[in-house]
Design a protein around this motif. Structure first.
Motif, PDB file in Angstrom:
ATOM      1  N   SER A  79      42.376  40.368 -62.621  1.00  0.00           N
ATOM      2  CA  SER A  79      43.548  39.504 -62.969  1.00  0.00           C
ATOM      3  C   SER A  79      43.170  38.665 -64.422  1.00  0.00           C
ATOM      4  O   SER A  79      41.717  38.531 -64.757  1.00  0.00           O
ATOM      5  CB  SER A  79      43.568  38.103 -61.819  1.00  0.00           C
ATOM      6  OG  SER A  79      42.489  37.580 -61.168  1.00  0.00           O
ATOM      7  N   ASP A  80      44.202  37.424 -64.320  1.00  0.00           N
ATOM      8  CA  ASP A  80      44.163  36.484 -65.016  1.00  0.00           C
ATOM      9  C   ASP A  80      42.564  35.320 -65.386  1.00  0.00           C
ATOM     10  O   ASP A  80      43.688  34.506 -64.290  1.00  0.00           O
ATOM     11  CB  ASP A  80      45.369  36.376 -66.186  1.00  0.00           C
ATOM     12  CG  ASP A  80      45.650  37.697 -66.895  1.00  0.00           C
ATOM     13  OD1 ASP A  80      45.846  38.497 -67.706  1.00  0.00           O
ATOM     14  OD2 ASP A  80      47.697  37.619 -67.186  1.00  0.00           O
ATOM     15  N   ALA A  81      42.348  35.315 -65.485  1.00  0.00           N
ATOM     16  CA  ALA A  81      41.253  33.910 -65.753  1.00  0.00           C
ATOM     17  C   ALA A  81      42.511  32.686 -66.011  1.00  0.00           C
ATOM     18  O   ALA A  81      41.860  31.860 -64.737  1.00  0.00           O
ATOM     19  CB  ALA A  81      39.851  34.262 -66.186  1.00  0.00           C
ATOM     20  N   ALA A  96      34.016  45.936 -51.257  1.00  0.00           N
ATOM     21  CA  ALA A  96      34.782  45.254 -51.313  1.00  0.00           C
ATOM     22  C   ALA A  96      35.488  44.789 -51.714  1.00  0.00           C
ATOM     23  O   ALA A  96      36.423  43.342 -52.358  1.00  0.00           O
ATOM     24  CB  ALA A  96      33.824  44.532 -51.795  1.00  0.00           C
ATOM     25  N   PRO A  97      37.312  45.427 -50.837  1.00  0.00           N
ATOM     26  CA  PRO A  97      38.589  45.281 -50.907  1.00  0.00           C
ATOM     27  C   PRO A  97      38.567  44.043 -50.684  1.00  0.00           C
ATOM     28  O   PRO A  97      39.727  43.273 -51.824  1.00  0.00           O
ATOM     29  CB  PRO A  97      38.855  46.029 -50.612  1.00  0.00           C
ATOM     30  CG  PRO A  97      38.078  46.534 -49.338  1.00  0.00           C
ATOM     31  CD  PRO A  97      37.485  46.667 -50.130  1.00  0.00           C
ATOM     32  N   ALA A  98      38.202  42.987 -49.916  1.00  0.00           N
ATOM     33  CA  ALA A  98      38.318  42.422 -49.385  1.00  0.00           C
ATOM     34  C   ALA A  98      38.051  40.668 -50.740  1.00  0.00           C
ATOM     35  O   ALA A  98      38.780  40.701 -51.031  1.00  0.00           O
ATOM     36  CB  ALA A  98      38.070  40.949 -48.129  1.00  0.00           C
ATOM     37  N   VAL A  99      36.766  40.875 -51.460  1.00  0.00           N
ATOM     38  CA  VAL A  99      36.434  40.754 -52.226  1.00  0.00           C
ATOM     39  C   VAL A  99      37.202  40.990 -53.511  1.00  0.00           C
ATOM     40  O   VAL A  99      37.541  39.582 -54.667  1.00  0.00           O
ATOM     41  CB  VAL A  99      34.631  40.943 -52.608  1.00  0.00           C
ATOM     42  CG1 VAL A  99      34.421  39.666 -53.775  1.00  0.00           C
ATOM     43  CG2 VAL A  99      33.836  40.684 -51.503  1.00  0.00           C
ATOM     44  N   ALA A 100      37.642  42.368 -53.844  1.00  0.00           N
ATOM     45  CA  ALA A 100      38.826  42.281 -55.191  1.00  0.00           C
ATOM     46  C   ALA A 100      40.267  42.010 -55.078  1.00  0.00           C
ATOM     47  O   ALA A 100      40.472  40.721 -56.040  1.00  0.00           O
ATOM     48  CB  ALA A 100      38.634  43.943 -55.477  1.00  0.00           C
ATOM     49  N   GLU A 101      40.166  41.595 -53.875  1.00  0.00           N
ATOM     50  CA  GLU A 101      41.611  40.651 -53.617  1.00  0.00           C
ATOM     51  C   GLU A 101      41.455  39.441 -54.079  1.00  0.00           C
ATOM     52  O   GLU A 101      42.256  38.739 -54.544  1.00  0.00           O
ATOM     53  CB  GLU A 101      42.317  40.813 -51.495  1.00  0.00           C
ATOM     54  CG  GLU A 101      43.273  40.580 -52.009  1.00  0.00           C
ATOM     55  CD  GLU A 101      43.658  40.672 -50.299  1.00  0.00           C
ATOM     56  OE1 GLU A 101      45.467  40.332 -49.866  1.00  0.00           O
ATOM     57  OE2 GLU A 101      43.251  41.820 -49.519  1.00  0.00           O
ATOM     58  N   TYR A 102      40.225  38.335 -53.726  1.00  0.00           N
ATOM     59  CA  TYR A 102      40.226  37.531 -53.603  1.00  0.00           C
ATOM     60  C   TYR A 102      40.329  37.548 -54.934  1.00  0.00           C
ATOM     61  O   TYR A 102      41.185  36.104 -55.623  1.00  0.00           O
ATOM     62  CB  TYR A 102      38.705  36.854 -53.231  1.00  0.00           C
ATOM     63  CG  TYR A 102      38.514  35.560 -53.562  1.00  0.00           C
ATOM     64  CD1 TYR A 102      38.837  34.338 -53.372  1.00  0.00           C
ATOM     65  CD2 TYR A 102      37.473  35.699 -54.407  1.00  0.00           C
ATOM     66  CE1 TYR A 102      38.001  33.260 -53.883  1.00  0.00           C
ATOM     67  CE2 TYR A 102      37.138  34.742 -55.139  1.00  0.00           C
ATOM     68  CZ  TYR A 102      37.333  33.538 -54.906  1.00  0.00           C
ATOM     69  OH  TYR A 102      37.152  31.897 -55.443  1.00  0.00           O
ATOM     70  N   PHE A 103      40.117  38.181 -55.915  1.00  0.00           N
ATOM     71  CA  PHE A 103      39.880  37.236 -57.352  1.00  0.00           C
ATOM     72  C   PHE A 103      41.198  37.748 -57.888  1.00  0.00           C
ATOM     73  O   PHE A 103      41.562  37.681 -59.434  1.00  0.00           O
ATOM     74  CB  PHE A 103      38.958  38.620 -57.623  1.00  0.00           C
ATOM     75  CG  PHE A 103      37.539  37.582 -58.413  1.00  0.00           C
ATOM     76  CD1 PHE A 103      37.234  36.573 -58.624  1.00  0.00           C
ATOM     77  CD2 PHE A 103      36.132  38.921 -57.168  1.00  0.00           C
ATOM     78  CE1 PHE A 103      35.529  36.698 -59.050  1.00  0.00           C
ATOM     79  CE2 PHE A 103      34.912  38.201 -56.896  1.00  0.00           C
ATOM     80  CZ  PHE A 103      34.985  36.709 -57.826  1.00  0.00           C
ATOM     81  N   THR A 104      42.136  38.562 -57.191  1.00  0.00           N
ATOM     82  CA  THR A 104      43.033  38.600 -57.877  1.00  0.00           C
ATOM     83  C   THR A 104      44.145  37.177 -57.527  1.00  0.00           C
ATOM     84  O   THR A 104      45.394  37.428 -58.530  1.00  0.00           O
ATOM     85  CB  THR A 104      44.100  39.782 -57.123  1.00  0.00           C
ATOM     86  OG1 THR A 104      44.126  39.832 -55.720  1.00  0.00           O
ATOM     87  CG2 THR A 104      43.431  41.196 -57.349  1.00  0.00           C
TER      88      THR A 104
END
Length: 342
Positions: free
Chosen positions: A117-119, A279-287
């Motif tokens: 995502s965009d920071a 770690a899809p849950a972590v990836a989703e968190y960062f979105t």
């Protein structure tokens, strides 16, 4: 229910076995929630906003998702290079990709890294600024041209017959682009281009002007504590022309300087591709974790005013901005983080 003595012993043994295995079970549950038992190393970049974000995300992933997290020192080029070739660090929470545009795009195409995502959700800021109180007193001062026409409003303390533009610190790319704009606007006859000597000296000049409510024309960028602390207005320089900007920032460019706005540099949350896979849950968190310029600048104001390091700044954000970060995570994750931070 009546147990024979052998049954009691067996029950006690089962109880001890169960109790002894609780930590292992908890670790397995945490790993399952995190999605991976690999260490997620997060790059703590050398500038304050990225450093604070690294600690914010590390706390949430460790306390909320049960991930094994490590914070590692980083900077744009070495961090991205290592991520692209070795898959480590796993995450760079504020990666400015303009300096690594071509290799980063190639790595995305090859599938070794991803942008989650965009920071900074509304884009980075760079340009010329004046105080809000100066514009309030002179509403016509909305563009660079309008301000350039009024050097009398921004007198040089050492030569009040000229205006003063506070430039970018020496040695930075923005020193070249600001000097090129100064030349392109034909400011030499009525303005002085002042080099502050360092970033700290530039900050001190800005702070002094705002404290005294004096006019000042200065180059700056964001998100930063300065723009979070002082109500400054960015001047309209027009559209960004990348060809002109590249020439303006290239000391070997023979073309004459041209007028162009400073382009907004992309700042993304970059990650090694394995995060998305394992770690899809972590990836989703960062979105979901992007912040606006104003939010990050406010974060930095706390660090600046309290002389707090990145970890302390992160702790303050987690304690005082629960309405923001709890929206990034499921309720059960938020509860774990809240319990951990007290």
């Amino acid at each position: 229910m009546i147990l024979k003595s052998g049954g009691v012993a067996a029950a006690i043994a089962v109880a001890f076995l169960s109790a002894g295995s609780l930590p292992a079970i908890a670790q397995e549950a945490d790993a399952a929630q995190c999605g991976t038992d690999r260490t997620i190393d997060i790059a703590e970049m050398s500038w304050p906003s990225a450093a604070a974000l690294a600690h914010i995300h590390a706390t949430i992933l460790e306390q909320g998702y049960g991930c094994d997290v490590e914070i590692v020192a980083g900077d744009t080029v070495p961090t991205s290079s290592s991520m692209m070739t070795r898959g480590t660090p796993a995450v760079a929470p504020e990666l400015w990709t303009s300096a690594i545009e071509e290799p980063w795009a190639e790595a995305i195409a090859e599938g070794t890294v991803v942008e989650l995502s965009d920071a900074i959700t509304d884009g980075t800021v760079e340009g010329w600024f004046i105080p809000q109180y100066t514009q309030d007193a002179n509403p016509e001062l909305t563009t660079a041209e309008a301000v350039i026409a009024r050097p009398d409003l921004f007198p040089d303390p050492e030569d009040n017959s000229q205006g003063r533009l506070y430039s970018c610190p020496p040695g930075w790319a923005c020193e070249l682009s600001t000097s090129a704009l100064f030349e392109a606007f034909d400011m030499e006859e009525t303005w002085n281009l002042f080099s502050p000597g360092s970033g700290g000296a530039l900050d001190a000049s800005i702070a002094r002007a705002f404290t005294r409510e004096e006019p000042i024309l200065f180059y700056y960028w964001g998100p930063t504590a300065i723009l979070g602390k002082y109500p400054a207005v960015q001047l309209d320089i027009g559209e960004a022309d990348m060809d002109v900007y590249k020439c303006n920032t290239d000391p070997d460019c023979d073309e004459p300087a041209g007028v162009t706005a400073y382009p907004s540099s992309p700042a993304v949350i970059g990650a090694a591709a394995w995060i998305q896979e394992e770690a899809p849950a972590v990836a989703e968190y960062f979105t979901k974790v992007g912040l606006t310029n104003a939010q990050i600048s406010e974060l930095l104001v706390y660090g600046d005013e309290n002389q707090a390091d990145a970890e302390e700044t992160a702790e303050n954000f987690l304690e005082t901005k629960q309405d923001v970060w709890t929206e990034w995570v499921p309720a059960e994750v938020a509860e774990k983080v809240l319990a951990a931070i007290g």
